[in-house]
Design an enzyme around this catalytic site. Structure first.
Site, PDB file in Angstrom:
ATOM      1  N   SER A   1      -1.391 -12.307  -8.018  1.00 14.87           N
ATOM      2  CA  SER A   1      -2.653 -12.394  -7.295  1.00 14.87           C
ATOM      3  C   SER A   1      -3.537 -13.409  -7.998  1.00 14.87           C
ATOM      4  O   SER A   1      -3.367 -13.680  -9.196  1.00 14.87           O
ATOM      5  CB  SER A   1      -3.356 -11.030  -7.284  1.00 14.87           C
ATOM      6  OG  SER A   1      -4.677 -11.132  -6.780  1.00 14.87           O
TER       7      SER A   1
ATOM      8  N   TYR B   1      -6.820  -3.729 -11.997  1.00  9.95           N
ATOM      9  CA  TYR B   1      -5.964  -4.464 -11.062  1.00  9.95           C
ATOM     10  C   TYR B   1      -5.593  -5.824 -11.636  1.00  9.95           C
ATOM     11  O   TYR B   1      -4.415  -6.222 -11.617  1.00  9.95           O
ATOM     12  CB  TYR B   1      -6.685  -4.638  -9.721  1.00  9.95           C
ATOM     13  CG  TYR B   1      -5.888  -5.403  -8.692  1.00  9.95           C
ATOM     14  CD1 TYR B   1      -4.721  -4.872  -8.146  1.00  9.95           C
ATOM     15  CD2 TYR B   1      -6.298  -6.667  -8.262  1.00  9.95           C
ATOM     16  CE1 TYR B   1      -3.984  -5.569  -7.204  1.00  9.95           C
ATOM     17  CE2 TYR B   1      -5.569  -7.371  -7.312  1.00  9.95           C
ATOM     18  CZ  TYR B   1      -4.416  -6.826  -6.786  1.00  9.95           C
ATOM     19  OH  TYR B   1      -3.681  -7.520  -5.852  1.00  9.95           O
TER      20      TYR B   1
END
Length: 247
Positions: free
Chosen positions: A142, A155
């Site tokens: 990501s 995250y």
């Protein structure tokens, strides 16, 4: 894309979003795709869509947080097709929140799915790829694996880990066994990840994301590009964002 045709590709998190888009694109290009996720009915639907378009697909219900499940997935693909050419470790969750919300169970779940799930996928396919001295492992990271923001600490940590694991895999296996390793880092993309967010603050912040997000088809195209490279060429990392995303 003649390099994709007839390749056997396992895709986790294939019931929606990037996984589904990737499965449909690769099948259209002639790959034999093995779709894996927890939601069996959704997988069956994707398989039907692919077959209706003339592609070849099969499915296997799996929980990526189970090393045994991932081993069974690899065994299924080997039994059905005789080899595994590509693994796309796409399954992931994103229940982001501020650390002071103390959502410890969500931290644990992100670590289990986003990090251990990737490792278990690698462990499931690496022996057969090493034996064949051929293979390609694509891990979905990501932009949050490059930049940390308030609410993204855990995250981001999991996605930084995915990048570290993939780079370590490349260094260990590229020369030794000619296994290619690729990191794909998407920016804001239309997926169901936002549905895993439970923090009211983040939910409010995320309300505008749909306006700027890009289609998962864009990420699927990047994955196909990496697979399509000749065997002597390895695309190691792609960062792909909406044009309007500044960070």
């Amino acid at each position: 894309m003649e390099k994709i045709e007839s390749k056997v590709v396992i895709i986790t998190g294939a019931s929606s979003g990037i996984g589904k888009a990737t499965a449909k694109l690769l099948a259209k290009k002639g790959a034999k795709v093995v779709l894996a996720a927890r939601r069996e009915e959704r997988l069956q639907e994707v398989v039907r869509e692919i077959e209706q378009e003339g592609g070849e697909a099969s499915m296997f219900k799996v929980d990526v947080t189970s090393s045994e499940d991932m081993k069974k997935l690899a065994d299924f693909a080997l039994k059905k097709y005789g080899r595994i050419d590509v693994l796309v470790n796409n399954a992931g969750i994103m229940p982001i929140s501020r650390l002071n919300e103390l959502r410890v169970e969500e931290w644990d779940r992100m670590i289990d799915v986003n990090i251990k799930g990737v490792l278990y996928g690698i462990a499931a396919v690496l022996p057969t790829m090493r034996e064949r001295r051929s293979g390609h492992i694509i891990n979905i990271a990501s932009v949050a694996g490059h930049v940390v923001m308030p609410t993204s600490a855990v995250y981001s940590a999991t996605k930084y880990s995915v990048r570290a694991i993939t780079e370590g895999l490349r260094q260990e296996e590229s020369a030794a066994s000619r296994i290619r390793a690729t990191i794909i880092s998407p920016g804001v993309t239309e997926t169901e990840l936002i549905h895993t967010v439970n923090s009211p603050e983040v939910q409010a912040m995320a309300a505008h994301l749909k306006e700027v997000s890009i289609s998962p088809d864009r990420i699927a195209s990047a994955i196909a590009h990496a697979i399509d490279m000749p065997e002597d060429t390895s695309v190691n990392e792609i960062v792909i964002r909406p044009t309007v995303q500044s960070m």
